[in-house]
Write an enzyme that holds these catalytic residues in place. Structure first.
Site, PDB file in Angstrom:
ATOM      1  N   VAL A 163       0.894  -1.221  -0.101  1.00  0.00           N
ATOM      2  CA  VAL A 163       0.004   0.218  -0.198  1.00  0.00           C
ATOM      3  C   VAL A 163       0.824   1.145   0.038  1.00  0.00           C
ATOM      4  O   VAL A 163       0.737   2.030  -0.956  1.00  0.00           O
ATOM      5  CB  VAL A 163      -0.935  -0.018   1.230  1.00  0.00           C
ATOM      6  CG1 VAL A 163      -1.712   1.307   1.184  1.00  0.00           C
ATOM      7  CG2 VAL A 163      -1.865  -1.099   1.169  1.00  0.00           C
ATOM      8  N   GLU A 214      -7.338   3.147   2.106  1.00  0.00           N
ATOM      9  CA  GLU A 214      -6.810   2.980   0.618  1.00  0.00           C
ATOM     10  C   GLU A 214      -7.780   1.982   0.070  1.00  0.00           C
ATOM     11  O   GLU A 214      -7.946   0.815   0.532  1.00  0.00           O
ATOM     12  CB  GLU A 214      -5.255   2.385   0.654  1.00  0.00           C
ATOM     13  CG  GLU A 214      -4.703   2.349  -0.963  1.00  0.00           C
ATOM     14  CD  GLU A 214      -5.042   3.536  -1.472  1.00  0.00           C
ATOM     15  OE1 GLU A 214      -4.536   4.606  -1.212  1.00  0.00           O
ATOM     16  OE2 GLU A 214      -5.846   3.500  -2.460  1.00  0.00           O
ATOM     17  N   LEU A 234     -17.577  -6.600  -0.780  1.00  0.00           N
ATOM     18  CA  LEU A 234     -17.116  -7.350  -2.121  1.00  0.00           C
ATOM     19  C   LEU A 234     -16.980  -8.842  -1.790  1.00  0.00           C
ATOM     20  O   LEU A 234     -16.964  -9.463  -2.888  1.00  0.00           O
ATOM     21  CB  LEU A 234     -15.370  -6.530  -2.362  1.00  0.00           C
ATOM     22  CG  LEU A 234     -15.782  -4.924  -2.760  1.00  0.00           C
ATOM     23  CD1 LEU A 234     -14.271  -4.440  -2.907  1.00  0.00           C
ATOM     24  CD2 LEU A 234     -16.264  -5.052  -4.188  1.00  0.00           C
ATOM     25  N   CYS A 273      -6.709  -8.758   2.474  1.00  0.00           N
ATOM     26  CA  CYS A 273      -7.559  -7.795   3.075  1.00  0.00           C
ATOM     27  C   CYS A 273      -8.834  -8.478   3.514  1.00  0.00           C
ATOM     28  O   CYS A 273      -9.372  -8.358   4.592  1.00  0.00           O
ATOM     29  CB  CYS A 273      -7.899  -6.549   2.135  1.00  0.00           C
ATOM     30  SG  CYS A 273      -6.541  -5.394   2.195  1.00  0.00           S
TER      31      CYS A 273
HETATM   32  C1  UDX Z   1      -9.323  -5.856  -2.161  1.00  0.00           C
HETATM   33  C2  UDX Z   1     -10.231  -4.700  -2.529  1.00  0.00           C
HETATM   34  O1  UDX Z   1     -10.676  -4.993  -3.692  1.00  0.00           O
HETATM   35  C3  UDX Z   1      -9.545  -3.482  -2.611  1.00  0.00           C
HETATM   36  O2  UDX Z   1     -10.475  -2.163  -2.800  1.00  0.00           O
HETATM   37  C4  UDX Z   1      -8.954  -3.013  -0.980  1.00  0.00           C
HETATM   38  O3  UDX Z   1      -8.248  -1.872  -0.731  1.00  0.00           O
HETATM   39  C5  UDX Z   1      -8.086  -4.303  -0.767  1.00  0.00           C
HETATM   40  O4  UDX Z   1      -8.717  -5.524  -0.953  1.00  0.00           O
HETATM   41  P1  UDX Z   1      -7.482  -7.158  -3.388  1.00  0.00           P
HETATM   42  O5  UDX Z   1      -7.224  -8.060  -2.355  1.00  0.00           O
HETATM   43  O6  UDX Z   1      -5.683  -6.557  -3.865  1.00  0.00           O
HETATM   44  O7  UDX Z   1      -8.245  -5.753  -3.088  1.00  0.00           O
HETATM   45  O8  UDX Z   1      -7.807  -7.772  -4.749  1.00  0.00           O
HETATM   46  P2  UDX Z   1      -9.195  -8.028  -5.279  1.00  0.00           P
HETATM   47  O9  UDX Z   1      -9.246  -7.631  -6.796  1.00  0.00           O
HETATM   48  O10 UDX Z   1     -10.507  -7.348  -4.473  1.00  0.00           O
HETATM   49  O11 UDX Z   1      -9.231  -9.276  -5.144  1.00  0.00           O
HETATM   50  C6  UDX Z   1      -9.498 -10.165  -4.054  1.00  0.00           C
HETATM   51  C7  UDX Z   1      -9.559 -11.600  -4.119  1.00  0.00           C
HETATM   52  O12 UDX Z   1     -11.083 -11.863  -4.740  1.00  0.00           O
HETATM   53  C8  UDX Z   1      -8.726 -12.341  -5.198  1.00  0.00           C
HETATM   54  O13 UDX Z   1      -8.313 -13.432  -4.721  1.00  0.00           O
HETATM   55  C9  UDX Z   1      -9.473 -12.208  -6.630  1.00  0.00           C
HETATM   56  O14 UDX Z   1      -9.063 -13.358  -7.448  1.00  0.00           O
HETATM   57  C10 UDX Z   1     -10.734 -12.764  -5.965  1.00  0.00           C
HETATM   58  N1  UDX Z   1     -11.982 -12.344  -6.798  1.00  0.00           N
HETATM   59  C11 UDX Z   1     -12.121 -10.988  -7.139  1.00  0.00           C
HETATM   60  C12 UDX Z   1     -13.021 -13.208  -7.265  1.00  0.00           C
HETATM   61  O15 UDX Z   1     -12.701 -14.508  -6.939  1.00  0.00           O
HETATM   62  N2  UDX Z   1     -13.837 -13.212  -7.992  1.00  0.00           N
HETATM   63  C13 UDX Z   1     -14.384 -11.748  -8.327  1.00  0.00           C
HETATM   64  O16 UDX Z   1     -14.948 -11.544  -9.017  1.00  0.00           O
HETATM   65  C14 UDX Z   1     -13.347 -10.801  -7.952  1.00  0.00           C
HETATM   66  P1  ADP Z   2       0.537  -3.356   3.070  1.00  0.00           P
HETATM   67  O1  ADP Z   2      -0.062  -4.708   2.290  1.00  0.00           O
HETATM   68  O2  ADP Z   2      -0.590  -2.987   4.332  1.00  0.00           O
HETATM   69  O3  ADP Z   2       1.256  -2.512   2.606  1.00  0.00           O
HETATM   70  P2  ADP Z   2       3.075  -4.551   3.775  1.00  0.00           P
HETATM   71  O4  ADP Z   2       3.226  -5.912   5.026  1.00  0.00           O
HETATM   72  O5  ADP Z   2       3.412  -5.115   2.718  1.00  0.00           O
HETATM   73  O6  ADP Z   2       1.629  -4.442   4.284  1.00  0.00           O
HETATM   74  O7  ADP Z   2       4.088  -3.480   4.416  1.00  0.00           O
HETATM   75  C1  ADP Z   2       4.018  -3.142   5.638  1.00  0.00           C
HETATM   76  C2  ADP Z   2       5.424  -2.651   6.021  1.00  0.00           C
HETATM   77  O8  ADP Z   2       5.580  -1.720   7.197  1.00  0.00           O
HETATM   78  C3  ADP Z   2       6.526  -3.827   6.129  1.00  0.00           C
HETATM   79  O9  ADP Z   2       7.588  -3.315   5.093  1.00  0.00           O
HETATM   80  C4  ADP Z   2       7.054  -3.391   7.562  1.00  0.00           C
HETATM   81  O10 ADP Z   2       8.583  -3.595   7.639  1.00  0.00           O
HETATM   82  C5  ADP Z   2       6.662  -1.951   7.885  1.00  0.00           C
HETATM   83  N1  ADP Z   2       6.652  -1.538   9.597  1.00  0.00           N
HETATM   84  C6  ADP Z   2       6.017  -2.294  10.230  1.00  0.00           C
HETATM   85  N2  ADP Z   2       6.022  -1.783  11.534  1.00  0.00           N
HETATM   86  C7  ADP Z   2       6.834  -0.635  11.356  1.00  0.00           C
HETATM   87  C8  ADP Z   2       7.423   0.507  11.912  1.00  0.00           C
HETATM   88  N3  ADP Z   2       7.232   0.454  13.424  1.00  0.00           N
HETATM   89  N4  ADP Z   2       8.395   1.265  11.485  1.00  0.00           N
HETATM   90  C9  ADP Z   2       8.466   1.360  10.199  1.00  0.00           C
HETATM   91  N5  ADP Z   2       8.193   0.381   9.334  1.00  0.00           N
HETATM   92  C10 ADP Z   2       7.242  -0.356   9.768  1.00  0.00           C
END
Ligand code: UDX
Ligand code: ADP
Length: 453
Positions: free
Chosen positions: A11, A156, A222, A271
């Site tokens: 993110v 986000e 969703l 998520c």
């Molecule tokens: C989700 C939300 O869409 C996004 O808004 C939020 O910020 C984070 O979580 P993400 O998990 O990155 O995003 O991907 P997404 O496209 O939502 O897919 C999630 C899962 O659902 C995937 O495994 C995807 O393959 C599955 N999916 C999605 C289905 O099986 N069918 C669909 O129609 C859509």
């Molecule tokens: P997301 O999918 O929400 O972005 P990630 O696991 O990919 O989550 O990333 C989260 C990041 O936050 C990791 O790279 C981790 O090292 C960092 N992080 C966690 N705790 C701290 C902290 N206290 N200070 C700085 N970075 C941190």
């Protein structure tokens, strides 16, 4: 203006890269305690795969976009601080397996309170339970009462694989803040950042708690759509209906809409499951058990869908896969990402290994090490996995192919020659309804999809 983001993950990285690219007048620093991750962000091999991300990072890095482990320095220098750290499901103690583990968010709040000598606008980017801002505020107020910091929620909504287009052209940007004068000013500041490229009518402002709850609710809705269509897919298989036809038929009703109705082997990603578990935990905390039970069904259906997929494979293979080679095409939780968090492939591979199958796994973007880490199994079970460099290699001499991620390149596979190289009867299970099953059946495969009667 100087801003920073704590957490250089899926993110924080893309979001800050987009802000830097659209706001050349803003200095953007992404800080993380993980040196390896920061080094990767500063290299040509970014730590995450996301279409279009590399170009954006290359364009801004070193100009107004920095990746650094100097957390204290950038907190001190910045006016606005985004918190984008991980908020996993709690794996211990009270709330185990349900509540969000907020220790990383708390650590950030404590760090900001400790370091800051000027007032900051702290923006919650990570998905957090409702009223997390209260915890952040309490820490700030009790640690540095003389500095009037503001906490703003700006969840986000980007989806992995389409993060750049989602950031570039979002359906909406949500910003929640306190309704005090200081709170409104803080919200305006964050609005100002996004208005550099997002139309004002797409920027929604609310109070803090509505913003926090909207993120959980959006993900729950969703995920619910996917579980709903997956529930219908089971019925389609029994009745001769085709789930894609049903989805198209219902999706043309403008009240239902066509998106997010793709039946699959189950949803994954960092998520959906986490946020629903968290929503259920909150409901129980506020003594609303019926509401919690309602949303829990979305997760139960997802588990059921994965297990159903494994059972169908077993049935097609005379109820035993012991010693048989199964090609797994795709390990990421969806296409166009290298992320494997909660990928349905994890549960399915584990189950097939439990049934003593030999697996040949191929994913275009997920590394061998990432697969091993995600499966988290004893060495002897990992020994039953062959890690492949191509789909052809995975399918060679296999008894069955399971398509688990909808990567475009799987459509290009030459299934005629794959068929020649397989042990017969050659079986194919398309867990994403990606392929033209009629054509594949015509070659000689026993081919099945999801929700196809
Ligand atoms: C989700 C939300 O869409 C996004 O808004 C939020 O910020 C984070 O979580 P993400 O998990 O990155 O995003 O991907 P997404 O496209 O939502 O897919 C999630 C899962 O659902 C995937 O495994 C995807 O393959 C599955 N999916 C999605 C289905 O099986 N069918 C669909 O129609 C859509
Ligand atoms: P997301 O999918 O929400 O972005 P990630 O696991 O990919 O989550 O990333 C989260 C990041 O936050 C990791 O790279 C981790 O090292 C960092 N992080 C966690 N705790 C701290 C902290 N206290 N200070 C700085 N970075 C941190």
């Amino acid at each position: 203006m100087k801003i920073c983001c704590i957490g250089a993950g899926y993110v924080g990285g893309p979001t800050m890269a987009m802000i830097a690219s659209k706001c050349p007048h803003i200095q953007v620093a992404v800080v993380d305690i993980n040196q390896e991750r920061i080094d990767a962000w500063n290299s040509d091999t970014l730590p995450i795969y996301e279409p279009g991300l590399h170009e954006i990072v290359q364009g801004a890095r070193g100009e107004n976009l920095y990746f650094s482990t100097e957390v204290d320095r950038y907190i001190q220098e910045s006016e606005v601080i985004f918190i984008s750290v991980n908020t996993p499901t709690k794996e211990y103690g009270s709330g185990l397996g349900q509540a969000a583990d907020l220790r990383f968010v708390e650590a950030c709040a404590r760090k900001i309170a400790e370091i800051s000598t000027t007032p900051k606008i702290i923006v919650e980017k990570s998905t957090v339970p409702v009223r997390t801002a209260e915890m952040v505020q309490t820490i700030l107020k009790s640690t540095s009462p003389e500095t009037p910091h503001q906490v703003v929620s700006n969840p986000e909504f980007l989806a992995e694989g389409t993060a750049i287009t989602d950031l570039l052209d979002p359906d909406r940007v949500l910003i929640g803040g306190e309704t005090t004068v200081g709170g409104k000013k803080a919200v305006e500041k964050v609005v100002e950042i996004y208005s550099n490229w997002v139309a004002k009518d797409r920027i929604i402002t609310t109070n803090l708690w509505s913003s926090e709850l909207s993120k959980l609710t959006a993900n729950a809705f969703l995920a619910q759509r996917i579980s709903s269509i997956n529930a219908i897919s089971a019925l389609c298989e029994e009745t001769g209906a085709h789930v894609d036809e049903v989805a198209r038929a219902i999706g043309t009703d403008s009240r239902i809409g066509p998106k997010f109705l793709k039946s699959s082997v189950g949803f994954g990603g960092s998520c959906f499951q986490k946020d629903i578990l968290n929503l259920c935990y909150l409901c129980r905390y506020f003594r609303l058990p019926e509401v919690a039970e309602y949303w829990e069904q979305v997760i139960h259906m997802n588990e059921y869908q994965k297990e159903r997929f494994v059972r169908r494979i077993l049935e097609a293979m005379f109820n035993t896969v012991s010693g048989k080679k199964i090609a797994i095409l795709g390990f990421a939780f969806k296409k166009d990402t290298n992320d494997t968090r909660e990928s349905p492939a994890i549960a399915i591979c584990r189950r097939l290994l439990e049934e003593k199958a030999t697996l040949a796994i191929y994913d275009p973007k997920v590394s061998k090490q990432a697969i091993i880490n995600s499966l988290n199994l004893p060495d002897e079970q990992i020994d039953s996995i062959q890690f492949c460099e191509s789909a052809m290699e995975a399918c060679d001499q296999s008894h069955c192919i399971a398509v688990l991620t909808e990567w475009d390149e799987f459509r290009e596979i030459n299934f005629e020659s794959v068929y020649q190289s397989m042990i017969k009867p050659a079986i194919l299970f398309d867990g994403r309804n990606l392929l033209d099953l009629e054509k594949i059946k015509a070659i000689g495969f026993n081919a099945k999809g999801i929700g196809v009667g």
